[in-house]
Design a protein around this motif. Sequence first.
Motif, PDB file in Angstrom:
ATOM      1  N   ASN A  22       0.682  -1.247   0.130  1.00  0.00           N
ATOM      2  CA  ASN A  22      -0.268  -0.187   0.520  1.00  0.00           C
ATOM      3  C   ASN A  22       1.102   0.517   0.054  1.00  0.00           C
ATOM      4  N   GLU A  23       1.365   1.399   1.286  1.00  0.00           N
ATOM      5  CA  GLU A  23       2.674   1.832   0.782  1.00  0.00           C
ATOM      6  C   GLU A  23       3.415   2.903  -0.181  1.00  0.00           C
ATOM      7  N   PHE A  24       3.942   1.288  -1.329  1.00  0.00           N
ATOM      8  CA  PHE A  24       5.039   1.523  -2.514  1.00  0.00           C
ATOM      9  C   PHE A  24       3.383   2.444  -3.074  1.00  0.00           C
ATOM     10  N   CYS A  25       2.685   1.881  -3.107  1.00  0.00           N
ATOM     11  CA  CYS A  25       1.885   2.244  -4.605  1.00  0.00           C
ATOM     12  C   CYS A  25       0.665   3.939  -4.301  1.00  0.00           C
ATOM     13  N   GLU A  26       1.216   3.960  -3.182  1.00  0.00           N
ATOM     14  CA  GLU A  26       0.606   5.315  -2.651  1.00  0.00           C
ATOM     15  C   GLU A  26       2.194   6.561  -2.332  1.00  0.00           C
ATOM     16  N   ARG A  27       2.789   6.283  -2.885  1.00  0.00           N
ATOM     17  CA  ARG A  27       4.156   6.944  -2.806  1.00  0.00           C
ATOM     18  C   ARG A  27       4.421   6.684  -4.649  1.00  0.00           C
ATOM     19  N   PHE A  81      -7.102   2.473  11.188  1.00  0.00           N
ATOM     20  CA  PHE A  81      -7.530   2.308   9.933  1.00  0.00           C
ATOM     21  C   PHE A  81      -8.705   2.438   9.014  1.00  0.00           C
ATOM     22  N   LYS A  82      -9.678   3.300  10.172  1.00  0.00           N
ATOM     23  CA  LYS A  82     -11.130   3.789   9.828  1.00  0.00           C
ATOM     24  C   LYS A  82     -10.305   5.405   8.518  1.00  0.00           C
ATOM     25  N   THR A  83      -9.458   5.969   9.493  1.00  0.00           N
ATOM     26  CA  THR A  83      -8.752   7.154   9.107  1.00  0.00           C
ATOM     27  C   THR A  83      -8.472   6.464   7.260  1.00  0.00           C
ATOM     28  N   ILE A  84      -7.466   6.096   7.087  1.00  0.00           N
ATOM     29  CA  ILE A  84      -6.270   5.485   6.048  1.00  0.00           C
ATOM     30  C   ILE A  84      -7.987   4.989   5.536  1.00  0.00           C
ATOM     31  N   ILE A  85      -8.337   4.864   5.655  1.00  0.00           N
ATOM     32  CA  ILE A  85      -9.724   3.775   4.289  1.00  0.00           C
ATOM     33  C   ILE A  85     -10.482   5.384   3.831  1.00  0.00           C
ATOM     34  N   TYR A  86     -10.887   6.207   4.613  1.00  0.00           N
ATOM     35  CA  TYR A  86     -12.031   7.493   4.644  1.00  0.00           C
ATOM     36  C   TYR A  86     -11.120   8.547   3.776  1.00  0.00           C
ATOM     37  N   LEU A  87      -9.804   8.580   4.152  1.00  0.00           N
ATOM     38  CA  LEU A  87      -8.778   9.518   3.469  1.00  0.00           C
ATOM     39  C   LEU A  87      -7.898   8.859   1.873  1.00  0.00           C
ATOM     40  N   SER A  88      -8.272   7.234   2.062  1.00  0.00           N
ATOM     41  CA  SER A  88      -7.563   6.999   0.605  1.00  0.00           C
ATOM     42  C   SER A  88      -8.653   6.920  -0.369  1.00  0.00           C
ATOM     43  N   ILE A  89      -9.636   7.340   0.581  1.00  0.00           N
ATOM     44  CA  ILE A  89     -10.725   7.318  -0.972  1.00  0.00           C
ATOM     45  C   ILE A  89     -11.088   8.275  -1.771  1.00  0.00           C
ATOM     46  N   VAL A  90     -10.939   9.585  -0.646  1.00  0.00           N
ATOM     47  CA  VAL A  90     -10.532  10.874  -0.972  1.00  0.00           C
ATOM     48  C   VAL A  90      -9.674  11.160  -1.731  1.00  0.00           C
ATOM     49  N   TYR A  91      -8.257  10.393  -1.305  1.00  0.00           N
ATOM     50  CA  TYR A  91      -7.216  10.858  -2.341  1.00  0.00           C
ATOM     51  C   TYR A  91      -7.213   9.798  -3.775  1.00  0.00           C
ATOM     52  N   ALA A  92      -8.089   8.924  -3.641  1.00  0.00           N
ATOM     53  CA  ALA A  92      -8.449   8.590  -5.337  1.00  0.00           C
ATOM     54  C   ALA A  92      -8.650   8.735  -6.320  1.00  0.00           C
ATOM     55  N   LEU A 208      -2.876   3.707  -9.756  1.00  0.00           N
ATOM     56  CA  LEU A 208      -1.318   3.304  -8.228  1.00  0.00           C
ATOM     57  C   LEU A 208      -2.202   2.867  -7.519  1.00  0.00           C
ATOM     58  N   MET A 209      -3.022   4.442  -7.061  1.00  0.00           N
ATOM     59  CA  MET A 209      -3.244   4.711  -5.669  1.00  0.00           C
ATOM     60  C   MET A 209      -4.759   4.123  -5.451  1.00  0.00           C
ATOM     61  N   VAL A 210      -5.519   3.830  -6.280  1.00  0.00           N
ATOM     62  CA  VAL A 210      -6.631   2.435  -6.988  1.00  0.00           C
ATOM     63  C   VAL A 210      -6.428   0.972  -5.998  1.00  0.00           C
ATOM     64  N   VAL A 211      -5.094   0.670  -6.846  1.00  0.00           N
ATOM     65  CA  VAL A 211      -4.697  -0.691  -6.531  1.00  0.00           C
ATOM     66  C   VAL A 211      -3.814  -0.354  -4.169  1.00  0.00           C
ATOM     67  N   ALA A 212      -3.799   0.539  -4.998  1.00  0.00           N
ATOM     68  CA  ALA A 212      -3.433   0.842  -3.058  1.00  0.00           C
ATOM     69  C   ALA A 212      -4.322   0.877  -1.742  1.00  0.00           C
ATOM     70  N   LEU A 213      -5.498   1.406  -2.466  1.00  0.00           N
ATOM     71  CA  LEU A 213      -6.847   0.975  -1.407  1.00  0.00           C
ATOM     72  C   LEU A 213      -7.673  -0.043  -1.530  1.00  0.00           C
ATOM     73  N   LEU A 214      -7.368  -0.733  -2.288  1.00  0.00           N
ATOM     74  CA  LEU A 214      -7.638  -2.237  -2.508  1.00  0.00           C
ATOM     75  C   LEU A 214      -6.935  -3.332  -1.959  1.00  0.00           C
TER      76      LEU A 214
END
Length: 629
Positions: A22-27, A81-92, A208-214
């Motif tokens: 997840n970190e690799f894809c996000e970066r 956990f929930k913070t990462i999920i919700y904000l990753s959706i915003v990010y994507a 890649l951000m969608v992949v990181a989230l999934l």
Amino acid sequence: QLLKETKEVFGYPISIFFIVVNEFCERFSYYGMRAVLVLYFTYFLRWDDDLATSIYHTFVALCYLTPILGAIVADSWLGKFKTIIYLSIVYAIGQVAMAVSAIHDITDTDGDGIPNNMSFHVALSMVGLFLIALGTGGIKPCVAAFGGDQFSDHQDKQRRTFFSVFYLCINGGSLLSTIITPILRAQECGIKSKESCYSLAFGVPAALMVVALLVFIVGSGMYYKDEPQGNIMLDVCKCIGFAIKNRFRHRSTRYPKRQHWMDWAEEKYDKLLIAQIKMVLKVLFLYIPLPMFWTLFDQKGSRWTLQATTMDGNFGALVIQPDQMQTVNPILILTLVPIMDIFIYPLIQKCGLNFTPLKRMTVGMFLAAIAFVCAALVQIEIDKTLPIFPSTSQSQLKLLNMGNNSVTVRLPGNDPQELPATTASLDYFTFESEQISVSIGSPEVTNTLSLPMGERQTLLIPSDLSDEWLQCLKSITPIQDIQPNSVSMALQIPQYFFITAGEVMFSVTGLEFSYSQAPSNMKAVLQAGWLLTVAIGNFIVLIVAELAKLSKQWTEFVLFASLLVAVCFIFSIMAHFYTYMDPAEIEAQFKKKGDDDEDDKSKRQRPEVEMVKRCSVNSHKEDDKQTRI
């Protein structure tokens, strides 16, 4: 809350593999998008360099402000956990918005490759950047800490290895994305016309951000999810606020002074917490000059990238894109960090020099200033090869002889120009007035020309001078009006070397120093303070770019270098008077003092207990005597 009874592979919780991917894809997603961002502003949205630089650094500043918000939300409300999920959706969503904003065909109604409704693209890209800043910043303080939570107390060695791999993923994602996305940008795509493919350069990071989230969601059943424990930053802010408020209430001279202004919080808060805040404030005071370093450092992605667009990226068999030069930084980071730790610092120590962390940081700031001096020297060389365009108070004129015979042209303030048949003048002639008088041929024929200010024009000289003289502004397409870039991008390598060496000595050492000088429960506060210096540094670029308005770019580089040298001098004075602390020892003293106070309380209660015991013992003795009798 789940117990830490997770499956393990080679002694590591299997859940951390999802976090690392997840970190690799996000970066990759973040740095890939950021690598081409300033060129998107200048070449797609058609902004000038100053506006592109300002918006770029505003975005970077927001990315370093939102982690404070993310940490508070995670620790006090949603959990990591929930913070990462919700904000990753915003990010994507933000990344997808950026990719859509770069599709020129959406509003390119006339098929010329330029969007006809630029407002749509600007608005969508600004919304996308805001969502990305909220997402990447919000999850920044959560992911690493969430990974650390997956290990049990007996897995300290594995936890340290995880953080090393985690850091490697950050640099690996940054390096690969900065290489790949400029290549994608350089491709041509489009339906009505083929243009630079910014939509692809943004689309791949979005994917890649969608992949990181999934990937992160797939591992959700294996994670240890700690409940929110409350955020120390809120407690610190409340304690400081109470101390200021209480001090203001007791500002009269009839109240005795206290040793430190934080001591005014003793009526409500524990003395240990107050002592810990004092230690943190002492370090935060040293942070005051630090934003100036980030002001220079983060211009790698803006001013230095724009500088590279005016240079030649041909390295023989390899052609480097302007935005790919940023890859020099992560490559040098991975090289210089071990060299510094293994060779440079031990060698300095063997020479008997006391190279303290604060001295390292001072040297790092000075190296960053040298980097900008190098950038200024490179810019001077570039300026020698660049055409000089007219300012708003000037006009420029080129001559083109359309006849079969050479002619002599006399222009105001210039020597007579001999133009061979069917030939154009080599350069443009610059004039300060709107009306000029032009004489051509022998006998001379003189006409008065009107020139629009701030524009370039071409004067068509007919074979018969009595015919109409035509001035062409945009109706002529020259084969080559501007020479190709000739200054090699290799000249940027020294400035990248100095800025990266400065980063290693300043940033890595600064974090190490800050953590060593802060109590164990205050690391998050210092992390927030450190990120705040980065944000302020980017805002300084924004201010200078908008207010300085220097005519030459090299003068701006010199200005930034001079400011950092001045700040470096101030910081060295502050560092000289700084006294290093041992937070653990100070905390131990307060805890011991607290234990002594508890002992005093117990001693004050002990005489009564002893009297009761004595009475009880004496009565037993009397009973024994009576029994014997």
